[in-house]
Each structure stands twice: as C-alpha cells, then as structure tokens.
Design a protein around this motif. Sequence first.
Motif, short mmCIF file in Angstrom:
data_model
loop_
_atom_site.label_atom_id
_atom_site.label_comp_id
_atom_site.label_asym_id
_atom_site.label_seq_id
_atom_site.Cartn_x
_atom_site.Cartn_y
_atom_site.Cartn_z
N ALA A 115 0.93 -1.56 0.04
CA ALA A 115 -0.43 -0.61 0.15
C ALA A 115 0.69 1.08 0.36
O ALA A 115 0.63 2.76 -0.65
CB ALA A 115 -0.74 0.51 1.25
N ASP A 116 2.31 1.39 1.06
CA ASP A 116 2.67 2.61 0.70
C ASP A 116 3.79 2.29 -0.86
O ASP A 116 3.70 4.12 -0.47
CB ASP A 116 3.74 2.60 1.67
N ALA A 117 3.93 1.61 -1.10
CA ALA A 117 3.80 2.09 -2.97
C ALA A 117 3.24 2.14 -3.61
O ALA A 117 3.94 3.29 -4.55
CB ALA A 117 5.37 0.82 -2.71
N ILE A 118 1.94 1.67 -3.14
CA ILE A 118 1.02 2.29 -4.39
C ILE A 118 0.99 4.34 -3.69
O ILE A 118 0.74 4.62 -5.31
CB ILE A 118 0.27 1.42 -3.89
N ARG A 119 0.24 4.23 -2.28
CA ARG A 119 0.12 5.47 -2.42
C ARG A 119 1.76 6.80 -3.25
O ARG A 119 1.63 7.56 -3.30
CB ARG A 119 0.08 5.54 -0.52
N HIS A 120 2.87 5.81 -2.79
CA HIS A 120 3.94 7.24 -3.18
C HIS A 120 3.73 6.92 -5.03
O HIS A 120 4.30 8.62 -5.43
CB HIS A 120 5.30 6.81 -2.61
N THR A 121 3.23 5.99 -5.42
CA THR A 121 3.26 6.37 -6.79
C THR A 121 2.88 6.94 -7.20
O THR A 121 3.16 7.91 -8.90
CB THR A 121 3.15 4.78 -7.25
N ILE A 122 1.34 6.47 -6.83
CA ILE A 122 0.02 7.64 -7.28
C ILE A 122 0.28 9.17 -6.90
O ILE A 122 0.14 9.87 -8.00
CB ILE A 122 -1.13 7.47 -6.36
N LEU A 123 1.03 9.42 -5.51
CA LEU A 123 1.34 11.41 -5.80
C LEU A 123 1.97 11.61 -6.27
O LEU A 123 2.47 12.45 -6.90
CB LEU A 123 1.68 10.52 -3.72
N THR A 124 3.78 10.47 -6.50
CA THR A 124 4.12 11.27 -7.66
C THR A 124 4.18 11.56 -9.22
O THR A 124 4.70 12.35 -9.76
CB THR A 124 5.31 10.44 -7.36
N SER A 125 3.14 10.84 -9.80
CA SER A 125 2.66 10.34 -10.46
C SER A 125 1.75 11.27 -11.35
O SER A 125 0.73 11.05 -12.32
CB SER A 125 2.56 8.74 -11.09
N LYS A 126 0.88 11.19 -10.33
CA LYS A 126 -1.04 12.26 -10.02
C LYS A 126 -1.65 11.19 -10.89
O LYS A 126 -2.12 12.01 -12.02
CB LYS A 126 0.04 14.13 -10.95
N LEU A 127 -1.93 10.35 -10.45
CA LEU A 127 -2.83 9.14 -11.45
C LEU A 127 -3.79 10.21 -11.11
O LEU A 127 -4.74 9.98 -9.44
CB LEU A 127 -2.23 8.16 -11.59
N ASN A 128 -5.51 9.73 -12.18
CA ASN A 128 -6.17 9.93 -11.28
C ASN A 128 -7.19 8.45 -11.10
O ASN A 128 -7.14 7.30 -11.21
CB ASN A 128 -7.15 10.98 -12.05
N GLY A 129 -8.62 8.60 -11.01
CA GLY A 129 -9.42 7.38 -10.08
C GLY A 129 -9.52 6.03 -11.50
O GLY A 129 -9.57 5.31 -11.61
N HIS A 130 -9.68 7.45 -12.64
CA HIS A 130 -9.39 6.32 -13.75
C HIS A 130 -8.93 5.23 -14.29
O HIS A 130 -8.97 4.27 -14.57
CB HIS A 130 -10.51 6.79 -15.16
N ASP A 131 -7.28 6.31 -14.02
CA ASP A 131 -5.87 5.27 -14.52
C ASP A 131 -6.26 4.09 -13.24
O ASP A 131 -5.49 3.34 -14.42
CB ASP A 131 -5.03 6.52 -14.07
N LEU A 132 -6.80 4.14 -12.06
CA LEU A 132 -6.35 3.19 -11.48
C LEU A 132 -7.40 1.77 -11.48
O LEU A 132 -6.95 1.53 -10.65
CB LEU A 132 -6.80 4.00 -9.76
N GLY A 133 -8.48 2.97 -12.20
CA GLY A 133 -9.66 0.89 -12.52
C GLY A 133 -8.81 0.25 -12.45
O GLY A 133 -9.01 -1.40 -12.17
N GLU A 134 -7.66 0.09 -13.52
CA GLU A 134 -7.14 -1.50 -13.86
C GLU A 134 -5.94 -1.95 -12.80
O GLU A 134 -6.24 -3.20 -12.87
CB GLU A 134 -5.81 -0.77 -15.47
N TRP A 135 -5.67 -1.29 -12.13
CA TRP A 135 -5.00 -1.77 -10.54
C TRP A 135 -5.53 -2.60 -9.75
O TRP A 135 -5.38 -3.12 -8.94
CB TRP A 135 -3.89 -1.03 -10.68
N LEU A 136 -7.30 -1.60 -9.21
CA LEU A 136 -8.18 -2.10 -8.99
C LEU A 136 -8.91 -3.39 -8.81
O LEU A 136 -8.72 -4.02 -8.61
CB LEU A 136 -9.52 -1.07 -8.52
N THR A 137 -8.64 -3.85 -10.74
CA THR A 137 -8.89 -5.18 -11.07
C THR A 137 -7.96 -5.87 -10.78
O THR A 137 -8.50 -7.34 -10.14
CB THR A 137 -9.03 -4.70 -12.10
N MET A 138 -6.76 -5.76 -11.12
CA MET A 138 -5.79 -6.20 -10.14
C MET A 138 -6.03 -6.60 -9.37
O MET A 138 -5.69 -8.50 -8.76
CB MET A 138 -4.27 -6.05 -11.03
#
Length: 147
Positions: free
Chosen positions: A20-43
């Motif tokens: 979870a920490d690595a995920i949060r870090h990657t999201i924050l530094t990459s400025k990904l949005n909710g739609h971009d994250l759907g694929e990883w939620l599925t995984m």
Amino acid sequence: MTLPDDLISTLSEAVEADDADAIRHTILTSKLNGHDLGEWLTMASHLGNMDAMKALLEHDADVHWKNQDGETAFSFACAYNQFDAARLLHEHGADINSVDSSGGTPLDWAVCHARPEFRAWLMDIGGTRNSDHEEWPWPPKTDGCGT
C-alpha cells in the motif's frame, strides 16, 4: 491516458506485492486519477490484495472501470472467489450486476468459481444471473464452467 511503461511496471509490482505504501507513493508522484487506477483495482481484486485495494480506493480508483472484455474489479473478485474484495468493492458502490462482453454478470461467474456462502451473499444483495449454468459444487472439479 497512455502511461509510461516504467510507471505501469512500478504500479503493477506494488499491487502484486500488496504494498500500500508503494502504491500511495506512486500515485502521489505520478498524479494518477481514479480512472487511471481502475486497471490496478481490478488486478488487486483478482488477487485478493486488500491493502492494495484500500490504497487504490483511497485515491478514488474507479470501481466501474471495465477492461476490453467489459469485466470489472467486482466481476474479477467473483470469478476468483475473493469474497472480502467483493464486499469492499460493494461498499464503494461497485455495480453488482455489470454485464461483460460475453453477457455474463458477476453472479454468473460466482456460480462456477465461488464458495456457496459467497454466492448466497451475492443473491442477498441483489445479484442477478444471465446464464443458465448450474451451480457447481464446492470446490469446483475443473477450471471451466460446464453446460
């Protein structure tokens, strides 16, 4: 949005590791949005990686995101017997009766691949079926759903 390969790899590895920490870090530094994250939620839902799912949902991962076959994180949770993942997605507003490109619903997948109590929960919350496959005994004897 097309994401760079290194970002895809970094996020995929973090989801697979349930980090979870690595995920949060990657999201924050990459400025990904909710739609971009759907694929990883599925995984994460397919793997049952709850920490990864929670981190993705904290950052508004799209619970309605569909892959090219029309499958959602919720349908993957049902197809892979990930009951806790399905409950978490349901709590976040997942469509429990989404239809994939083959016409199947999450409950259609669950009758072949999920425990009986998981199937019963899906029916209790309003899950519907589009197929006429018979419910399989638990545990299933093969990987495919028979006719």
